[in-house]
Design a protein around this motif. Structure first.
Motif, PDB file in Angstrom:
ATOM      1  N   ALA A  51      30.961 -26.957   0.054  1.00  0.00           N
ATOM      2  CA  ALA A  51      32.402 -26.746  -0.137  1.00  0.00           C
ATOM      3  C   ALA A  51      32.848 -25.403   0.444  1.00  0.00           C
ATOM      4  CB  ALA A  51      32.745 -26.820  -1.620  1.00  0.00           C
ATOM      5  N   VAL A  52      32.054 -24.361   0.206  1.00  0.00           N
ATOM      6  CA  VAL A  52      32.389 -23.024   0.712  1.00  0.00           C
ATOM      7  C   VAL A  52      32.451 -23.020   2.234  1.00  0.00           C
ATOM      8  CG1 VAL A  52      31.515 -20.661   0.941  1.00  0.00           C
ATOM      9  CG2 VAL A  52      31.521 -21.782  -1.301  1.00  0.00           C
ATOM     10  N   LEU A  53      31.483 -23.684   2.866  1.00  0.00           N
ATOM     11  CA  LEU A  53      31.461 -23.734   4.335  1.00  0.00           C
ATOM     12  C   LEU A  53      32.560 -24.645   4.879  1.00  0.00           C
ATOM     13  CD1 LEU A  53      27.592 -23.936   4.927  1.00  0.00           C
ATOM     14  CD2 LEU A  53      29.088 -21.957   5.319  1.00  0.00           C
ATOM     15  N   SER A  54      32.764 -25.783   4.244  1.00  0.00           N
ATOM     16  CA  SER A  54      33.776 -26.736   4.718  1.00  0.00           C
ATOM     17  C   SER A  54      35.179 -26.158   4.629  1.00  0.00           C
ATOM     18  CB  SER A  54      33.707 -28.036   3.898  1.00  0.00           C
ATOM     19  OG  SER A  54      32.451 -28.649   4.027  1.00  0.00           O
ATOM     20  N   LEU A  55      35.441 -25.416   3.556  1.00  0.00           N
ATOM     21  CA  LEU A  55      36.764 -24.817   3.363  1.00  0.00           C
ATOM     22  C   LEU A  55      36.920 -23.497   4.123  1.00  0.00           C
ATOM     23  CD1 LEU A  55      37.092 -25.492  -0.476  1.00  0.00           C
ATOM     24  CD2 LEU A  55      38.329 -26.666   1.353  1.00  0.00           C
ATOM     25  N   ARG A  56      35.837 -23.089   4.781  1.00  0.00           N
ATOM     26  CA  ARG A  56      35.810 -21.858   5.579  1.00  0.00           C
ATOM     27  C   ARG A  56      36.191 -20.623   4.758  1.00  0.00           C
ATOM     28  NH1 ARG A  56      38.106 -23.705  11.573  1.00  0.00           N
ATOM     29  NH2 ARG A  56      36.597 -25.402  11.856  1.00  0.00           N
ATOM     30  N   ILE A  57      35.726 -20.622   3.515  1.00  0.00           N
ATOM     31  CA  ILE A  57      35.961 -19.463   2.652  1.00  0.00           C
ATOM     32  C   ILE A  57      35.024 -18.328   3.051  1.00  0.00           C
ATOM     33  CG2 ILE A  57      35.900 -18.640   0.263  1.00  0.00           C
ATOM     34  CD1 ILE A  57      36.533 -21.551  -0.567  1.00  0.00           C
ATOM     35  N   LEU A  58      33.763 -18.668   3.352  1.00  0.00           N
ATOM     36  CA  LEU A  58      32.779 -17.726   3.867  1.00  0.00           C
ATOM     37  C   LEU A  58      32.140 -18.335   5.106  1.00  0.00           C
ATOM     38  CD1 LEU A  58      30.874 -16.821   0.543  1.00  0.00           C
ATOM     39  CD2 LEU A  58      32.807 -15.582   1.543  1.00  0.00           C
ATOM     40  N   ASP A  59      31.648 -17.480   5.994  1.00  0.00           N
ATOM     41  CA  ASP A  59      30.925 -18.025   7.137  1.00  0.00           C
ATOM     42  C   ASP A  59      29.472 -18.312   6.742  1.00  0.00           C
ATOM     43  OD1 ASP A  59      29.402 -15.637   7.299  1.00  0.00           O
ATOM     44  OD2 ASP A  59      30.816 -14.727   8.697  1.00  0.00           O
ATOM     45  N   LEU A  60      28.719 -18.876   7.680  1.00  0.00           N
ATOM     46  CA  LEU A  60      27.361 -19.329   7.385  1.00  0.00           C
ATOM     47  C   LEU A  60      26.478 -18.165   6.916  1.00  0.00           C
ATOM     48  CD1 LEU A  60      25.329 -21.714   7.466  1.00  0.00           C
ATOM     49  CD2 LEU A  60      24.781 -21.031   9.809  1.00  0.00           C
ATOM     50  N   HIS A  61      26.519 -17.052   7.643  1.00  0.00           N
ATOM     51  CA  HIS A  61      25.656 -15.917   7.300  1.00  0.00           C
ATOM     52  C   HIS A  61      26.027 -15.333   5.940  1.00  0.00           C
ATOM     53  CE1 HIS A  61      23.665 -16.047  11.098  1.00  0.00           C
ATOM     54  NE2 HIS A  61      24.768 -15.795  11.796  1.00  0.00           N
ATOM     55  N   ASP A  62      27.318 -15.174   5.690  1.00  0.00           N
ATOM     56  CA  ASP A  62      27.774 -14.596   4.428  1.00  0.00           C
ATOM     57  C   ASP A  62      27.387 -15.506   3.260  1.00  0.00           C
ATOM     58  OD1 ASP A  62      28.983 -12.991   2.581  1.00  0.00           O
ATOM     59  OD2 ASP A  62      30.997 -13.095   3.432  1.00  0.00           O
ATOM     60  N   THR A  63      27.514 -16.809   3.455  1.00  0.00           N
ATOM     61  CA  THR A  63      27.182 -17.763   2.398  1.00  0.00           C
ATOM     62  C   THR A  63      25.716 -17.655   1.992  1.00  0.00           C
ATOM     63  OG1 THR A  63      28.876 -19.318   3.142  1.00  0.00           O
ATOM     64  CG2 THR A  63      27.099 -20.213   1.788  1.00  0.00           C
ATOM     65  N   PHE A  64      24.827 -17.676   2.962  1.00  0.00           N
ATOM     66  CA  PHE A  64      23.401 -17.667   2.628  1.00  0.00           C
ATOM     67  C   PHE A  64      22.914 -16.280   2.231  1.00  0.00           C
ATOM     68  CE2 PHE A  64      23.696 -21.820   4.494  1.00  0.00           C
ATOM     69  CZ  PHE A  64      22.809 -22.557   3.713  1.00  0.00           C
ATOM     70  N   ASP A  65      23.554 -15.225   2.733  1.00  0.00           N
ATOM     71  CA  ASP A  65      23.247 -13.882   2.221  1.00  0.00           C
ATOM     72  C   ASP A  65      23.605 -13.795   0.735  1.00  0.00           C
ATOM     73  OD1 ASP A  65      22.280 -12.987   4.617  1.00  0.00           O
ATOM     74  OD2 ASP A  65      24.121 -11.920   5.206  1.00  0.00           O
ATOM     75  N   THR A  66      24.725 -14.411   0.359  1.00  0.00           N
ATOM     76  CA  THR A  66      25.155 -14.403  -1.038  1.00  0.00           C
ATOM     77  C   THR A  66      24.197 -15.205  -1.905  1.00  0.00           C
ATOM     78  OG1 THR A  66      27.475 -14.192  -0.374  1.00  0.00           O
ATOM     79  CG2 THR A  66      27.046 -14.968  -2.609  1.00  0.00           C
ATOM     80  N   VAL A  67      23.733 -16.341  -1.399  1.00  0.00           N
ATOM     81  CA  VAL A  67      22.747 -17.149  -2.128  1.00  0.00           C
ATOM     82  C   VAL A  67      21.493 -16.322  -2.420  1.00  0.00           C
ATOM     83  CG1 VAL A  67      21.149 -19.109  -1.918  1.00  0.00           C
ATOM     84  CG2 VAL A  67      23.570 -19.392  -1.319  1.00  0.00           C
ATOM     85  N   ILE A  68      21.026 -15.577  -1.434  1.00  0.00           N
ATOM     86  CA  ILE A  68      19.827 -14.750  -1.603  1.00  0.00           C
ATOM     87  C   ILE A  68      20.088 -13.600  -2.564  1.00  0.00           C
ATOM     88  CG2 ILE A  68      18.233 -13.188  -0.411  1.00  0.00           C
ATOM     89  CD1 ILE A  68      18.606 -15.040   2.076  1.00  0.00           C
ATOM     90  N   GLU A  69      21.245 -12.929  -2.411  1.00  0.00           N
ATOM     91  CA  GLU A  69      21.568 -11.815  -3.307  1.00  0.00           C
ATOM     92  C   GLU A  69      21.705 -12.290  -4.750  1.00  0.00           C
ATOM     93  OE1 GLU A  69      21.793  -8.505  -2.863  1.00  0.00           O
ATOM     94  OE2 GLU A  69      21.012  -8.861  -0.839  1.00  0.00           O
ATOM     95  N   GLY A  70      22.277 -13.471  -4.937  1.00  0.00           N
ATOM     96  CA  GLY A  70      22.393 -14.027  -6.284  1.00  0.00           C
ATOM     97  C   GLY A  70      21.038 -14.299  -6.903  1.00  0.00           C
TER      98      GLY A  70
END
Length: 461
Positions: A298-317
């Motif tokens: 959903a985050v990627l489809s809605l273009r709320i975050l880009d690919l790198h930011d999304t997966f960096d956030t997953v790792i930081e979480g």
């Protein structure tokens, strides 16, 4: 040492010395107010008692065996996945949008505590979901009303496991329902129904849940360390001294500048997580993975975050869960050592001569609750203890639903009150205090609920 009880069950243990590692953990944890060093000290002491000069190799073997434990792997994946999910909620602004919505409706300190309690009740399917999510969602709101992080943790922890126990659409009902069939306390396929029959007698979970509004409203006055924590918060210091590193870890995840906040991106994944847990027959790990995957999509489809930011956030979480997971790992090492020493078997052997149909519920709650509190094993030790409890219940013609209620009450007390239980550690992390700060401020209220429960079991028996 082996002993055979009156009903023919053989109990293997090392005698009174099996108490040493756990007593050492409790003393050190209270002394230095840090759990991981205490747990490792207890585990090492037990390893030396068992292995002598071969202790270094034994330590390595137990550490490796612990990492291969299915339950620990499940906890790591669930908690890491939940950390990643919370990270996405923060980064996308959806958690902020939820907090703004709640803040607009909550106007009093009591209202903030009740909103926390009600959110915990709503997330009944799993206590980990409760512990991790509610703290992240509510800490800024409770800070606004000068509520200490310890009080926030008490409200969440007093709702998480207890509400998951007394609502049978939960991971607790599935786990214990299966064991009840295995030990002969329920017919094949009737484990959950047997579990449900014990719900009216699960005194500790009921009392723990009901106490929260009473404490929040001041009907039960604050006392002990919680009173001091609330006085500190009233002076403007919600975060306790010594928990700054947890607050710093929370601040590592920040909302992206200029992001359009969508409350739906918090509410829909939460609803999906509850629905998917039920869909997957209450297998919370599968539900967590599916919800995380859908949220990333959903985050990627809605273009709320880009690919790198999304997966960096997953790792930081995921990284925000490293400290509590390290504590849980050390607790599992202690559990392995206690299993080898036969701690549970030793204590059961001491108390079996006093167990009759009338005393069994009282003793099961009192003794098993004490073991669960001391060891932090609110599920694992009952795999050992329930076969013995079942044989005693059948042999003495005890009230089976009442015994089930006493057993689940004991397990809930251990999860709720132990200084280093996984629920304690995860709740503290999400709220922004250390597990010892949370446990010591909560313990007087947990003991009060336990004493009322003991009285209740004495009367019911």
């Amino acid at each position: 040492m082996q002993a055979t009880d009156a009903i023919g069950t053989t109990l293997s243990h090392s005698g009174a010395i099996s108490l040493v590692p756990t007593l050492l953990v409790l003393i050190i944890a209270i002394w230095i107010k840090r759990p991981i060093e205490a747990l490792l000290a207890g585990a090492i002491a037990g390893i030396i008692m068992l292995n002598g000069t071969a202790s270094v190799g034994a330590f390595a073997d137990i550490a490796l065996r612990t990492l291969q434990d299915d339950d620990l792997a499940w906890i790591i994946l669930v908690c890491g996945g939940m950390g990643s999910l919370i990270g996405l909620f923060i980064r996308t602004g959806s958690l902020h949008a939820f907090m703004d919505k709640v803040t607009g409706r909550v106007t009093t300190r009591f209202g903030a505590l009740m909103a926390t309690w009600l959110m915990g009740v709503a997330l009944f399917v799993d206590d980990y979901l409760n512990s991790i999510t509610v703290g992240a969602a509510m800490r800024r709101i409770t800070d606004k009303f000068k509520i200490s992080r310890e009080m926030l943790a008490y409200v969440i922890d007093s709702t998480a496991a207890p509400i998951s126990v007394i609502i049978p659409i939960s991971t607790w009902a599935v786990f214990f329902g299966t064991i009840l069939v295995d030990v002969g306390m329920a017919e094949e396929g009737q484990g959950v129904m047997a579990y449900i029959s014990g719900i009216p007698y699960m005194l500790y979970p009921w009392i723990a849940v009901i106490m929260v509004p009473l404490v929040a409203a001041g009907k039960i006055p604050l006392f002990g360390p919680m009173k001091a924590a609330e006085a500190r918060a009233a002076a403007g210091h919600c975060i306790p001294p010594g928990a700054e590193h947890i607050h710093k870890a929370h601040l590592a995840l920040q909302e992206r500048s200029g992001v359009e906040k969508k409350i739906s991106l918090f509410l829909l994944p939460m609803l999906a997580l509850v629905a998917l847990t039920i869909y997957f027959d209450l297998e919370f790990l599968r539900a967590t993975i599916a919800t995380l995957a859908l949220t990333v999509f959903a985050v990627l489809s809605l273009r709320i975050l880009d690919l790198h930011d999304t997966f960096d956030t997953v790792i930081e979480g995921f990284k925000t869960m490293i400290e509590p997971l390290a504590i849980i790992f050390a607790a599992y090492m202690l559990k392995d050592v206690n299993g080898s020493l036969g701690l549970t078997s030793y204590i059961l052997e001491l108390t079996q001569p006093f167990m009759t149909a009338q005393t069994l519920p009282f003793i099961v709650f009192g003794v098993m609750g004490l073991i669960a509190f001391a060891t932090g094993s609110s599920w694992g030790m009952f795999v050992i203890a329930l076969p013995i409890i079942a044989e005693l219940a059948i042999a003495t013609d005890a009230n089976i639903p009442l015994i089930i209620g006493a057993t689940l009450s004991a397990s809930t007390f251990g999860s709720h009150a132990c200084l280093y239980a996984d629920a304690t550690v995860l709740t503290a992390q999400s709220c922004g205090c250390t597990s010892i700060q949370h446990a010591l401020t909560q313990l007087p209220f947990a003991i009060l609920a336990a004493l009322i429960s003991l009285l209740g079991f004495a009367i019911l028996a």
